[in-house]
Design a protein around this motif. Structure first.
Motif, PDB file in Angstrom:
ATOM      1  N   TYR A 327       0.793  -1.231   0.000  1.00 50.03           N
ATOM      2  CA  TYR A 327       0.000   0.000   0.000  1.00 50.03           C
ATOM      3  C   TYR A 327       0.824   1.279   0.000  1.00 50.03           C
ATOM      4  O   TYR A 327       0.267   2.372  -0.097  1.00 50.03           O
ATOM      5  CB  TYR A 327      -0.950   0.009   1.208  1.00 50.03           C
ATOM      6  CG  TYR A 327      -1.780  -1.239   1.299  1.00 50.03           C
ATOM      7  CD1 TYR A 327      -2.816  -1.474   0.399  1.00 50.03           C
ATOM      8  CD2 TYR A 327      -1.510  -2.207   2.262  1.00 50.03           C
ATOM      9  CE1 TYR A 327      -3.571  -2.632   0.454  1.00 50.03           C
ATOM     10  CE2 TYR A 327      -2.263  -3.370   2.334  1.00 50.03           C
ATOM     11  CZ  TYR A 327      -3.287  -3.588   1.423  1.00 50.03           C
ATOM     12  OH  TYR A 327      -4.019  -4.734   1.483  1.00 50.03           O
ATOM     13  N   SER A 331       0.684   5.502   3.201  1.00 45.97           N
ATOM     14  CA  SER A 331      -0.572   4.964   3.730  1.00 45.97           C
ATOM     15  C   SER A 331      -0.384   4.465   5.151  1.00 45.97           C
ATOM     16  O   SER A 331      -1.227   4.699   6.027  1.00 45.97           O
ATOM     17  CB  SER A 331      -1.087   3.832   2.839  1.00 45.97           C
ATOM     18  OG  SER A 331      -1.397   4.318   1.551  1.00 45.97           O
ATOM     19  N   TYR A 334       0.331   7.537   7.542  1.00 51.06           N
ATOM     20  CA  TYR A 334      -0.895   8.296   7.782  1.00 51.06           C
ATOM     21  C   TYR A 334      -1.812   7.541   8.737  1.00 51.06           C
ATOM     22  O   TYR A 334      -2.350   8.117   9.695  1.00 51.06           O
ATOM     23  CB  TYR A 334      -1.620   8.567   6.459  1.00 51.06           C
ATOM     24  CG  TYR A 334      -2.957   9.240   6.662  1.00 51.06           C
ATOM     25  CD1 TYR A 334      -3.029  10.607   6.927  1.00 51.06           C
ATOM     26  CD2 TYR A 334      -4.143   8.508   6.629  1.00 51.06           C
ATOM     27  CE1 TYR A 334      -4.250  11.230   7.139  1.00 51.06           C
ATOM     28  CE2 TYR A 334      -5.372   9.120   6.838  1.00 51.06           C
ATOM     29  CZ  TYR A 334      -5.413  10.479   7.094  1.00 51.06           C
ATOM     30  OH  TYR A 334      -6.622  11.086   7.319  1.00 51.06           O
ATOM     31  N   TYR A 335      -1.992   6.248   8.473  1.00 51.97           N
ATOM     32  CA  TYR A 335      -2.909   5.474   9.311  1.00 51.97           C
ATOM     33  C   TYR A 335      -2.452   5.458  10.769  1.00 51.97           C
ATOM     34  O   TYR A 335      -3.263   5.689  11.682  1.00 51.97           O
ATOM     35  CB  TYR A 335      -3.033   4.034   8.799  1.00 51.97           C
ATOM     36  CG  TYR A 335      -3.973   3.225   9.660  1.00 51.97           C
ATOM     37  CD1 TYR A 335      -5.349   3.306   9.481  1.00 51.97           C
ATOM     38  CD2 TYR A 335      -3.485   2.424  10.693  1.00 51.97           C
ATOM     39  CE1 TYR A 335      -6.223   2.603  10.300  1.00 51.97           C
ATOM     40  CE2 TYR A 335      -4.348   1.725  11.519  1.00 51.97           C
ATOM     41  CZ  TYR A 335      -5.715   1.822  11.313  1.00 51.97           C
ATOM     42  OH  TYR A 335      -6.568   1.140  12.144  1.00 51.97           O
ATOM     43  N   ILE A 357      -7.549   4.681   3.749  1.00 49.77           N
ATOM     44  CA  ILE A 357      -6.876   4.954   2.477  1.00 49.77           C
ATOM     45  C   ILE A 357      -7.891   5.436   1.444  1.00 49.77           C
ATOM     46  O   ILE A 357      -7.677   6.434   0.749  1.00 49.77           O
ATOM     47  CB  ILE A 357      -6.139   3.695   1.965  1.00 49.77           C
ATOM     48  CG1 ILE A 357      -5.006   3.306   2.926  1.00 49.77           C
ATOM     49  CG2 ILE A 357      -5.581   3.938   0.558  1.00 49.77           C
ATOM     50  CD1 ILE A 357      -4.328   1.991   2.586  1.00 49.77           C
ATOM     51  N   LEU A 361      -7.477   9.436   1.898  1.00 48.08           N
ATOM     52  CA  LEU A 361      -6.379   9.703   0.965  1.00 48.08           C
ATOM     53  C   LEU A 361      -6.829   9.698  -0.497  1.00 48.08           C
ATOM     54  O   LEU A 361      -6.509  10.616  -1.250  1.00 48.08           O
ATOM     55  CB  LEU A 361      -5.255   8.686   1.187  1.00 48.08           C
ATOM     56  CG  LEU A 361      -4.612   8.717   2.589  1.00 48.08           C
ATOM     57  CD1 LEU A 361      -3.552   7.636   2.716  1.00 48.08           C
ATOM     58  CD2 LEU A 361      -4.007  10.085   2.885  1.00 48.08           C
ATOM     59  N   PHE A 520      -3.043   8.311  -4.579  1.00 47.42           N
ATOM     60  CA  PHE A 520      -3.495   7.209  -3.732  1.00 47.42           C
ATOM     61  C   PHE A 520      -4.644   6.502  -4.462  1.00 47.42           C
ATOM     62  O   PHE A 520      -5.809   6.874  -4.318  1.00 47.42           O
ATOM     63  CB  PHE A 520      -3.981   7.721  -2.369  1.00 47.42           C
ATOM     64  CG  PHE A 520      -2.897   8.350  -1.549  1.00 47.42           C
ATOM     65  CD1 PHE A 520      -1.958   7.569  -0.898  1.00 47.42           C
ATOM     66  CD2 PHE A 520      -2.804   9.733  -1.450  1.00 47.42           C
ATOM     67  CE1 PHE A 520      -0.948   8.155  -0.143  1.00 47.42           C
ATOM     68  CE2 PHE A 520      -1.811  10.322  -0.700  1.00 47.42           C
ATOM     69  CZ  PHE A 520      -0.866   9.533  -0.042  1.00 47.42           C
TER      70      PHE A 520
END
Length: 672
Positions: A327, A331, A334-335, A357, A361, A520
């Protein structure tokens, strides 16, 4: 220019007894985000991480594998360094407690404290957990085992690991000598321990009941730093490990330049399970050494799974390498920064990871970029128009500029307070506001009239300026996505500092990319959830196939939707309230509109306009009815009248009917 302010940040040093998962990686990524943020704020940053490589558990693991402890930790340290490279961690130094300079410095520190009288030789008898590298009294054990005569023969530590009875000669540190001074330090520095709840835990559970002297050496194993004048003793792992934060800077060596420059640390970030060692033992050691204490110790929550902590036996471990490979790094970063709220635990689920995502995103940010680039190409030959300052061409420009300025200020406040999730939430409010700005200004309509060219250009410039601010603020988290936004907008990537960022500093005559590419891509939820679950199981081949097969067999009901799905956290922001209709009348010059005066529990009456006049030819019949309103909808003007919300109604066939509720429900009641 003056000399840069320094900023020293540390992760805990990791015990290399197994492979690190995303829970372990959280702390390092969080520190990396903060280090990058401070560099973009023009600070002189020193970022330290490393490995804690001594102790009985390491000795036992190496023996089991038939290799030396040094060979074992060399291999594990190399794997952790490789992981940090995959995660693009920007640490300035990686310390290993087996580094010779560190071991020599620990011996000097031990000798200094011994000569000072803070360390004394005695005998220890108690329960020891090899896995935790920690001693426990009988009262501290979570579970005890007794023989038929009631004698305690074993038990479990609070962590669940087995303990064994240890009786041996050892050196003790006089923790009790410094207890009052530590409490006074807490009082004088209320933000030393963050969040404050951890401070109360330290006081109530450990200090107030009476701080016991700490056993700091062992004689039953050899893998560790030897006490210089009594080499049968090995320095207890926590003393050895904690002092890495100063030895890495040269304390106790011939070159302490870095120590003089960067100590005391600005932020020492640890998981909540080791807050005690960093906020009781560590500050007391520093007090004994006559050294200043760190400014802040931050004990963050854990990243849990639905069924508790990550564990191989539960088959719920998620490794970061897998997520990055499939991913992308952004990703994952951010998560993790969004999923763990400040001071609390976060819960990882494959569903939430994939949805973050897709919604945040791909949809919110990615679509905003794609739409902006496409419209600049279509309506202005690919050139970003100049941003005309202090003008209000569309009626919405100033509002967007104000929110962008507030976003910059609020983001910096949240980041300075190490509230990563809150900081990202602040940025996403600007993302949402910018998407709404497109819907409000309707550039595709403006483009149809030559006389509206100035307004159209203002819209395009405001979109680019907003995306520029968003990208700059997201840099510490999205290492590649933020730069990709700049590149697709044609903006120079050399001017991306957070320090001094302003909405109005949009470069002129910049050419966007000819065709935007999704930064993304949207994911297939069912397929990706099944994939992640397959990688979480104990037997990847067998259970992975099972998870994918089960996902394919699940029949989802076909939902009759007229609008796209939204996340629960989006819906949760909508405030639904009960309101009583006090008065209703037609709006002059508008056949479709009715004007309602309502009691919704506010201070004064609320006015809402609704286009339902066709279905209520005698609107007076609605007076006294209890209806449901959207209470927090931004007020807007319709036919010169203000409308402060929305009435909920049901549409069936060709009819519309207001939704009413029981008259006994009080006005202003929230619908949940």
């Amino acid at each position: 220019m003056g000399e840069k302010k320094t900023f020293y940040i540390t992760t805990p040093i990791y015990y290399p007894s197994g492979k690190l998962h995303i829970g372990n990686s959280y702390t390092t990524i969080a520190c990396d985000v903060m280090a990058r943020y401070k560099r973009l704020q023009n600070f002189d940053v020193f970022f330290l991480t490393g490995t804690d490589e001594h102790g009985l558990k390491i000795e036992q693991k190496a023996e089991k594998l038939g290799i030396t402890p040094k060979a074992y930790v060399d291999k594990m340290a190399a794997e952790i360094k490789k992981l940090w490279q995959i995660l693009e961690i920007s640490n300035d130094k990686f310390i290993r407690t087996t580094d010779s300079y560190h071991e020599k410095a620990i011996q000097k520190i031990f000798q200094k404290l011994l000569e000072k009288g803070d360390i004394y030789l005695g005998e220890y008898e108690g329960w020891y957990s090899v896995s935790d590298e920690e001693y426990f009294t009988e009262s501290q054990l979570a579970e005890v085992y007794k023989d038929e005569k009631g004698k305690i023969i074993g038990g479990k530590a609070p962590s669940g690991h087995e303990v064994e009875l240890v009786k041996e000669e050892c050196y003790f540190f006089k923790m009790s000598k410094y207890a009052d001074r530590l409490v006074k330090f807490y009082e004088d520095h209320p933000d030393f321990i963050i969040p404050v709840a951890r401070k109360h835990e330290m006081l109530n559970n450990f200090i107030n009941p009476g701080l016991e002297d700490l056993a700091i050496t062992r004689t039953t194993f050899n893998w560790g730093v030897k006490v210089p004048d009594n080499p049968k003793h090995v320095v207890y792992v926590w003393i050895d490990a904690l002092c890495n934060y100063i030895t890495a800077l040269g304390y106790g060596t011939n070159n302490d330049t870095l120590f003089k420059k960067y100590w005391p640390a600005d932020v020492q970030m640890v998981g909540k399970e080791i807050v005690r060692f960093h906020t009781i033992y560590w500050p007391i050691i520093l007090m004994a050494l006559d050294l200043p204490l760190p400014k802040h110790v931050i004990g963050h929550g854990w990243l849990l799974m639905k069924n508790g902590k990550m564990s191989k036996s539960k088959g719920n471990v998620v490794y970061p390498e897998m997520l990055v490979e499939r991913y992308g790094l952004d990703s994952l970063r951010y998560y993790l920064m969004r999923a763990v709220p400040f001071g609390n635990d976060g819960v990882f689920t494959p569903e939430d990871f994939v949805e973050r995502i897709n919604y945040d995103l791909a949809n919110d940010l990615g679509n905003l970029l794609n739409r902006t680039v496409a419209m600049i190409n279509k309506y202005n030959a690919g050139t970003i128009p100049a941003l005309v300052k202090a003008t209000e061409l569309t009626g919405f420009d100033k509002e967007l500029e104000t929110q962008a300025a507030e976003t910059i200020q609020n983001y910096q406040h949240e980041m300075d307070n190490v509230h990563f999730s809150n900081a990202l939430d602040v940025v996403w409010k600007l993302v949402s506001r910018t998407n709404k700005y497109i819907d409000q200004t309707e550039p595709w309509v403006l483009a149809k009239e030559i006389s509206k060219k100035d307004e159209l250009n203002s819209v395009l410039a405001h979109l680019a300026a907003s995306l520029r601010v968003i990208a700059i603020l997201l840099q510490p988290t999205l290492l590649h996505g933020a730069r990709a936004i700049f590149e697709q907008l044609g903006l120079p990537t050399v001017k991306m500092d957070i320090a001094g960022v302003s909405f109005t500093d949009l470069p002129t005559e910049v050419q966007v990319i000819a065709k935007a590419t999704p930064i993304f891509p949207r994911l297939d939820v069912e397929q990706e959830v099944a994939y992640i679950k397959s990688k979480m199981t104990k037997s990847e081949k067998v259970k992975g196939r099972k998870a994918i097969a089960e996902a394919k067999q699940q029949v989802q009901p076909e939902l009759n939707l007229t609008k796209k799905e939204i996340r629960f956290d989006k819906f949760e922001k909508v405030e639904l309230k009960v309101a009583e209709v006090l008065q209703v009348e037609h709006v002059h010059g508008a056949d479709k509109l009715l004007k309602f005066q309502l009691d919704a529990g506010d201070k004064g009456q609320r006015q809402i306009l609704s286009g339902i006049a066709k279905w209520y030819p005698t609107p007076e019949e609605l007076v006294g009815k209890k209806v449901i309103i959207v209470g927090n909808l931004q007020p807007r003007k319709m036919r010169g009248e203000i409308s402060q919300g929305m009435l909920l109604s049901a549409e069936y066939g060709e009819r519309i009917k207001l939704i009413t509720v029981d008259s006994a429900i009080p006005n202003g009641s929230l619908i949940s």
